[in-house]
Design an enzyme around this catalytic site. Structure first.
Site, mmCIF file in Angstrom:
data_model
loop_
_atom_site.group_PDB
_atom_site.id
_atom_site.type_symbol
_atom_site.label_atom_id
_atom_site.label_comp_id
_atom_site.label_asym_id
_atom_site.label_seq_id
_atom_site.Cartn_x
_atom_site.Cartn_y
_atom_site.Cartn_z
ATOM 1 N N ASN A 82 4.205 1.447 1.999
ATOM 2 C CA ASN A 82 2.975 2.200 1.802
ATOM 3 C C ASN A 82 3.035 3.476 2.634
ATOM 4 O O ASN A 82 3.365 3.439 3.820
ATOM 5 C CB ASN A 82 1.773 1.349 2.206
ATOM 6 C CG ASN A 82 0.451 2.046 1.987
ATOM 7 O OD1 ASN A 82 0.047 2.903 2.773
ATOM 8 N ND2 ASN A 82 -0.234 1.674 0.921
ATOM 9 N N CYS A 106 -6.646 8.560 1.698
ATOM 10 C CA CYS A 106 -6.691 9.302 2.957
ATOM 11 C C CYS A 106 -7.444 10.617 2.778
ATOM 12 O O CYS A 106 -7.337 11.265 1.738
ATOM 13 C CB CYS A 106 -5.272 9.612 3.438
ATOM 14 S SG CYS A 106 -4.194 8.181 3.589
ATOM 15 N N LYS A 147 -1.879 4.151 -5.058
ATOM 16 C CA LYS A 147 -2.942 3.221 -4.687
ATOM 17 C C LYS A 147 -4.288 3.936 -4.782
ATOM 18 O O LYS A 147 -4.540 4.901 -4.048
ATOM 19 C CB LYS A 147 -2.720 2.657 -3.287
ATOM 20 C CG LYS A 147 -3.722 1.552 -2.945
ATOM 21 C CD LYS A 147 -3.328 0.811 -1.682
ATOM 22 C CE LYS A 147 -4.263 -0.375 -1.438
ATOM 23 N NZ LYS A 147 -3.884 -1.137 -0.237
ATOM 24 N N ILE A 162 -7.748 -2.482 -6.199
ATOM 25 C CA ILE A 162 -8.447 -1.377 -5.587
ATOM 26 C C ILE A 162 -8.198 -1.375 -4.076
ATOM 27 O O ILE A 162 -7.883 -2.408 -3.489
ATOM 28 C CB ILE A 162 -9.965 -1.450 -5.872
ATOM 29 C CG1 ILE A 162 -10.593 -2.698 -5.268
ATOM 30 C CG2 ILE A 162 -10.249 -1.340 -7.337
ATOM 31 C CD1 ILE A 162 -12.106 -2.761 -5.341
ATOM 32 N N THR A 179 -7.358 -9.547 2.782
ATOM 33 C CA THR A 179 -8.187 -10.137 3.823
ATOM 34 C C THR A 179 -7.956 -11.636 3.981
ATOM 35 O O THR A 179 -8.067 -12.172 5.092
ATOM 36 C CB THR A 179 -9.666 -9.847 3.525
ATOM 37 O OG1 THR A 179 -9.843 -8.417 3.472
ATOM 38 C CG2 THR A 179 -10.585 -10.411 4.581
#
Length: 300
Positions: free
Chosen positions: A98, A128, A163, A189, A264
């Protein structure tokens, strides 16, 4: 039974990988997870130069997930190449790096440096802030998405997955712009902007005031956006957002995703991904499914 998937000419042994930023660069979880079992390892965001990240506190739990404002802290690309890549190369899994940046030149510098490193794919985080254009995220304006995708594709030696941020009016416009720019795949997402307030301290729960909401709370939104995107573009989609179980992963695959990323859930259960892979295999066996292609996009 075939669990392998093809994304932009790269064959993964199964469709399960970590979401960037939730698995370090693999070494941090290697004591809990057999990295050889994963379809791919997606690294934490890597920038051209070291980033300190945001002030603390950075993370706060919510009722069905968490808010994070870590700020993409990382030691920079040279440390990543010298320390993390040699570790990852020991394993029989694909390596997806990434990349993050605050200017177009930042992205291109990192991509060019990675082009000779023998990795399998790049995932470009365009959530970003673009410091050259008033701080708007690169991924929120279709023309900028197409432009930066084209520029990255000129430098990249590997397939590129863009992404996408969900913090937009129409995710399909952004997806189509990335495809027009030459993206080989899409990842979505990213987190949804959220907030918590500490009523006892009467202040924001994270120092950055806002942060990225992730976890089970965002899954219905993520699933809807992945379904919409799969219908709007012809390139593979890696779906993510609140995936905790094999059933969650199957929903994304049935919506059209070629692969899934688990985020998560790794914090709550470090063994989440191997369990999801085992659950997918069990579902296929019990339902007489020989290849995941048989159910991919079945609800589209």
């Amino acid at each position: 039974m075939n669990t392998s998937v093809d994304i932009a000419g790269i064959t993964l042994k199964n469709p399960v990988m970590p979401a960037s930023g939730t698995f370090g660069s693999g070494q941090e979880y290697s004591g809990f997870v057999d990295l050889d079992r994963l379809g791919a390892v997606v690294t934490k965001g890597v920038s051209l130069v070291p980033w300190e990240g945001n002030p603390t506190p950075r993370i706060m739990e919510t009722a069905s997930g968490m808010i994070n404002a870590v700020g993409l802290q990382n030691p920079g690309i040279e440390v990543f190449i010298g320390r993390d890549l040699p570790f990852l190369r020991q394993f029989d899994t694909k390596v997806i790096v990434n990349v993050c940046g605050s200017t177009v030149a930042d992205y291109l510098g990192a991509v060019e440096r990675l082009s000779v490193q023998g990795i399998d794919m790049l995932e470009i985080n365009i959530s970003c802030p673009n410091v050259e254009h008033g701080g708007i995220a690169f991924g929120q304006e279709p023309r900028m998405v197409e432009y930066i995708t084209k520029e990255i594709k000129r430098k990249a030696a590997q397939p590129v997955s863009m992404k996408l941020t969900p913090n937009v009016t129409d995710i399909t416009e952004i997806a189509k712009a990335a495809e027009a720019g030459g993206a080989d795949a899409l990842s979505l997402i990213n987190t949804i902007t959220g907030m918590r307030i500490d009523v006892k301290k009467r202040t924001f729960s994270v120092a950055n005031k806002t942060g990225g909401l992730s976890g089970p709370a965002i899954k219905p939104v993520a699933l809807r956006m992945v379904w919409q995107t799969c219908r709007a573009v012809s390139i593979p989609v890696i779906g993510m957002g609140g995936i905790q179980s094999a059933e969650d992963a199957l929903e994304f695959i049935m919506a059209g995703a070629a692969a899934v990323a688990v985020g998560t859930a790794n914090f709550r259960n470090p063994c989440a991904m191997p369990e999801i892979i085992g659950g997918l295999e069990k579902y296929m066996e019990e339902n007489g499914i020989r290849d995941l292609k048989e159910i991919r996009g079945i609800v589209s």
